[in-house]
Design an enzyme around this catalytic site. Structure first.
Site, PDB file in Angstrom:
ATOM      1  N   HIS A 281       0.839  -1.207   0.000  1.00  0.00           N
ATOM      2  CA  HIS A 281       0.000   0.000   0.000  1.00  0.00           C
ATOM      3  C   HIS A 281       0.873   1.256   0.000  1.00  0.00           C
ATOM      4  O   HIS A 281       0.690   2.156  -0.830  1.00  0.00           O
ATOM      5  CB  HIS A 281      -0.913  -0.022   1.229  1.00  0.00           C
ATOM      6  CG  HIS A 281      -1.893   1.102   1.273  1.00  0.00           C
ATOM      7  ND1 HIS A 281      -3.214   0.963   0.925  1.00  0.00           N
ATOM      8  CD2 HIS A 281      -1.737   2.416   1.634  1.00  0.00           C
ATOM      9  CE1 HIS A 281      -3.836   2.135   1.056  1.00  0.00           C
ATOM     10  NE2 HIS A 281      -2.957   3.028   1.501  1.00  0.00           N
ATOM     11  N   GLU A 282       1.844   1.315   0.922  1.00  0.00           N
ATOM     12  CA  GLU A 282       2.714   2.500   0.995  1.00  0.00           C
ATOM     13  C   GLU A 282       3.642   2.575  -0.209  1.00  0.00           C
ATOM     14  O   GLU A 282       3.941   3.670  -0.701  1.00  0.00           O
ATOM     15  CB  GLU A 282       3.518   2.486   2.296  1.00  0.00           C
ATOM     16  CG  GLU A 282       2.672   2.539   3.564  1.00  0.00           C
ATOM     17  CD  GLU A 282       1.699   3.691   3.597  1.00  0.00           C
ATOM     18  OE1 GLU A 282       2.020   4.764   3.033  1.00  0.00           O
ATOM     19  OE2 GLU A 282       0.615   3.534   4.169  1.00  0.00           O
TER      20      GLU A 282
END
Length: 474
Positions: A281-282
């Site tokens: 996600h990051e």
């Protein structure tokens, strides 16, 4: 003696030497200081200094400090009270306190009356401002008494009323007409040179390491107010004390900035599956930011939980920004959607981790359509819908159902097009995405150079001195 809560006639020791980063506001107040020092010069020429000066701006920008500095520079009595302290359940008490406050100030003239949070009693009585009405009898009587006292000033009454508010848009028009608060001064968050000066003031008594660069600290805190910077300095000193440092170092300030801007680290035990999903996600946020023209440079990526987030990607502009072009706003939307798109590309489904991202892209997309005229379908008109803040525009009525439906449709189109664009980008750059996620899983936190290197990209060049010059240019 005097009204409860009143700072009764003290002479503040604060001067303009203790104020930095708000030079424009300070320059407008110099005339007020000169009048209080030499009122006879103005009376001789028949000049009348403004009786009321309204300081407005976001919380923490230094409005109260600036008012005290005016009194300190002029060396006059300073009467201070929060507007909310005037109002009581017993009708008439607030008006009595107003009379008492103005009487004391006139007796001690030349003097300054400072009313903080003026909107607590000065909201519009029309009932049409942002849904706020003025139906509280005690508040209205107190407001009327303030208006009456300001109208009752004689030519020789060397009393100036300073007031502060975060919400000038909700004030009653009677407060703002000529003869009352007819001089209005914006107190905005400081630019980069201003932040450097504020940091120097707050670090006067803080032992700093020789290699500490306040320019870099200021560059890493765009949009920070004076109160934010004071908190960062204190947090940095606390970090240094815990680490047994003799002087506050650059790493202490870096950690303090992260704590203030992103939240404190949390001790959360995540499953390996959640940890891997967070890393992708990051990595999605970061990689889209790295590859999208107009996006802010990525400064740090971490999968260490902070605040309510399980991971963070910190992106800040090279210089302070005051306006954004359409492609730059689209880049913000793309970057915010990067995490959700990465989850879809890698895992084939999405999670709840994109909640704050979705709120942010919705805010930007609706602003593009309803506030900034960036949709051809709606055109260059402001549309008040009760959700994007446009209702704060005086005289702007809510949109018709048909126009509101068009705004919703256009905002959705912008976001859906961005999601398709980002998904295609991450699918095409899957190798870089995997490499960046793997580096995060191994190291948990990647600084700028480490993150760009893991993605196989060159980090943007950053020259502190050159950027400082750019930030100080008109």
């Amino acid at each position: 003696a005097g009204a409860r809560g009143v700072d009764s006639g003290s002479r503040p020791k604060v001067t303009f030497d203790d104020v930095a980063g708000i030079d424009d506001a300070e320059a407008e107040l110099i005339e007020i200081v000169d009048f209080l020092r030499n009122p006879a010069r103005y009376h001789k020429l028949g000049a009348r200094i403004p009786r009321g000066v309204l300081l407005y701006g976001p919380p923490g920008t230094g409005k109260t400090l600036l008012a005290r500095a005016v009194a300190g520079e002029a060396d006059v009595a300073f009467f201070s009270m929060s507007a909310s302290e005037f109002v009581e359940a017993i009708v008439g008490v607030g008006a009595s306190r107003v009379r008492d406050l103005f009487r004391q100030a006139k007796e001690a003239a030349p003097s300054i009356i400072f009313i903080d949070e003026l909107d607590a009693i000065g909201r519009s009585r029309s009932g049409n401002v942002s849904g706020l009405s003025g139906g509280h009898d005690e508040r209205e009587q107190t407001l009327n008494q303030i208006l009456t006292e300001m109208d009752g000033f004689e030519a020789g009454d060397d009393v100036i009323v300073l007031a502060a508010t975060n919400r000038p848009d909700v004030l009653d028009p009677a407060l703002l007409r000529p003869g009352r608060f007819d001089r209005r001064i914006a107190v905005q968050p400081p630019d980069r040179p201003g932040r450097v000066e504020i940091l120097r003031i707050h670090t006067r008594s803080v032992p700093l390491a020789e290699d500490l660069d306040l320019e870099r600290v200021a560059a890493a805190t765009p949009g920070a107010t004076g109160a934010d910077l004071a908190l960062i300095v204190n947090e940095a000193a606390l970090f240094a004390a815990r680490r047994r440092h003799e002087r506050v170092q650059q790493e202490d300030f870096s950690d303090a900035i992260e704590k203030v801007m992103l939240g404190a680290e949390r001790q959360v035990v995540m499953t390996e599956a959640d940890r891997r999903r967070t890393a992708y996600h990051e990595a999605g946020h970061a990689l889209v930011g790295m590859l999208t023209p107009g996006a802010d440079p990525v400064r740090k990526v971490s999968i260490i939980p902070r605040g309510q987030a399980l991971g963070v990607t910190l992106s800040t502009p090279e210089t302070d920004r005051y306006t954004y072009q359409r492609h730059e706003l689209l880049a913000k939307i793309d970057t915010a959607l990067g995490g959700r798109a990465a989850e879809r590309v890698v895992f084939g489904e999405i999670s709840t981790g994109a909640e704050s991202d979705i709120r942010e892209v919705t805010r930007i997309a609706r602003g593009m359509v309803s506030r900034w005229g960036m949709s051809e379908a709606v055109g260059p008109i402001a549309v008040a819908d009760g959700n994007d803040g446009a209702t704060l525009i005086p005289g702007l009525t809510p949109a018709s159902p048909g126009l509101q439906e068009l705004v919703d449709r256009e905002a959705r189109r912008i976001v859906e097009e961005a999601e398709r664009r980002v998904t295609e980008l991450l699918t095409r750059e899957r190798q870089r995405l995997d490499a960046l996620a793997a580096a995060l899983l191994e190291n948990e936190t990647l600084e700028q150079e480490e993150a760009y290197k893991a993605a196989g990209l060159e980090p943007p060049a950053f020259d502190v001195e050159q950027e400082a010059k750019a930030g100080s240019s008109p």
